[in-house]
Design an enzyme around this catalytic site. Structure first.
Site, PDB file in Angstrom:
ATOM      1  N   ASP A 125       0.320   4.636   2.955  1.00 10.27           N
ATOM      2  CA  ASP A 125      -0.406   4.285   2.392  1.00 10.27           C
ATOM      3  C   ASP A 125      -0.623   3.136   1.800  1.00 10.27           C
ATOM      4  OD1 ASP A 125       1.360   4.682   0.820  1.00 10.27           O
ATOM      5  OD2 ASP A 125       0.597   5.937  -0.543  1.00 10.27           O
ATOM      6  N   HIS A 126       0.352   1.911   1.629  1.00 17.14           N
ATOM      7  CA  HIS A 126       0.289   0.635   1.275  1.00 17.14           C
ATOM      8  C   HIS A 126       0.598  -0.103   2.990  1.00 17.14           C
ATOM      9  CE1 HIS A 126       1.438   1.383  -3.511  1.00 17.14           C
ATOM     10  NE2 HIS A 126       0.725   2.478  -2.918  1.00 17.14           N
ATOM     11  N   SER A 127      -0.213  -1.356   2.277  1.00 17.95           N
ATOM     12  CA  SER A 127      -0.514  -2.262   3.208  1.00 17.95           C
ATOM     13  C   SER A 127       0.862  -2.742   3.156  1.00 17.95           C
ATOM     14  CB  SER A 127      -0.988  -3.288   3.478  1.00 17.95           C
ATOM     15  OG  SER A 127      -2.466  -2.956   3.485  1.00 17.95           O
TER      16      SER A 127
END
Length: 265
Positions: free
Chosen positions: A146-148
């Site tokens: 859900d995060h880069s």
């Protein structure tokens, strides 16, 4: 903390994950702002107390904190750390890793934010490149997370050939940094106290209702299921009181550590 020594290049590597905000607006309705400040103060103190005099430092992690927030100033100024993104790219924009439009998990969660960090310090460290990576999986709409991710490249000069040095004696923490941290923690303690009052009230109401039921209904006529539910409700309220008391104690411990730093200054 991982201590790395590669061909005479010494590095103290730290990584962590701080408390999420669970709020799009991290200023007004974020009830965990004080918790992240407490964690940030502890991280800052840990870096200051463990970094070596002849090693560079690299601090990484999902800090759940935007560049403009007080917590980042406390960490970076308190531990003399530099932002790899700004060093390599300049300016204040870009580098968003959360709620990005191409992320299948969080693109509808709010405004894109830069809350994942690579920070560094040490005269031997020179950041040459920093970029956002690990978005969608190639040829697929699914993302890795859900995060880069954040990727940074550094030129690291060799340190003088000598045994690993002792912890570096740090300069005093700047007074404005102590003020910022103490103000946020004081606010967090007040919020936690109000939450504890509400928890105590719910515990009392639950206990009184349970006593009232036992006075009206003979204990032998109460079903096992109903007894279990009543016991669970009472235990749940008791646990929330214990957790909130522990929360206040932990916040106050961090406050006390800041008062010690102020005395040492």
């Amino acid at each position: 903390l991982c201590r790395v020594d590669v061909d005479g290049k010494l590095l103290d590597l730290y990584t962590t994950h701080l408390h999420a905000s669970y709020s799009e607006d991290q200023r007004s309705d974020d009830q965990y702002r004080g918790h992240r400040m407490a964690q940030m103060v502890q991280l800052m103190q840990f870096v200051r107390n463990t970094r070596r005099s002849n090693a560079s430092q690299l601090v990484t992690g999902d800090l759940n904190t935007k560049p403009s927030e007080k917590q980042m100033r406390v960490l970076m100024e308190g531990a003399s750390l530099h932002d790899s993104w700004l060093t390599a790219n300049g300016g204040e924009g870009g580098g968003e890793t959360s709620n990005t439009p191409d992320n299948c998990y969080s693109r509808n969660s709010g405004t894109p934010q830069r809350i994942d960090w690579i920070l560094f310090s040490g005269a031997a460290m020179h950041c040459t490149k920093c970029s956002v990576s690990c978005g969608p999986i190639p040829d697929d709409d699914i993302c890795y997370s859900d995060h880069s991710g954040v990727v940074a490249e550094f030129d690291v000069a060799s340190t003088p050939s000598q045994p690993a040095g002792p912890p570096l004696v740090s300069d005093p923490i700047p007074e404005p940094v102590l003020d910022l941290a103490e103000d946020t923690l004081a606010e967090a303690v007040d919020v936690a106290k109000r939450r504890l009052v509400a928890c105590n009230r719910r515990l009392l109401i639950t206990a009184l209702l349970l006593v009232a039921v036992l006075l009206v209904v003979p204990p032998w006529s109460v079903s096992t299921g109903l007894s279990a539910m009543a016991g669970f409700a009472l235990c749940f309220q008791l646990v929330t009181v214990v957790v909130n008391r522990s929360e206040i104690r932990e916040l106050r411990d961090v406050q006390e550590s800041l008062r010690v730093h102020r005395k040492l200054n």
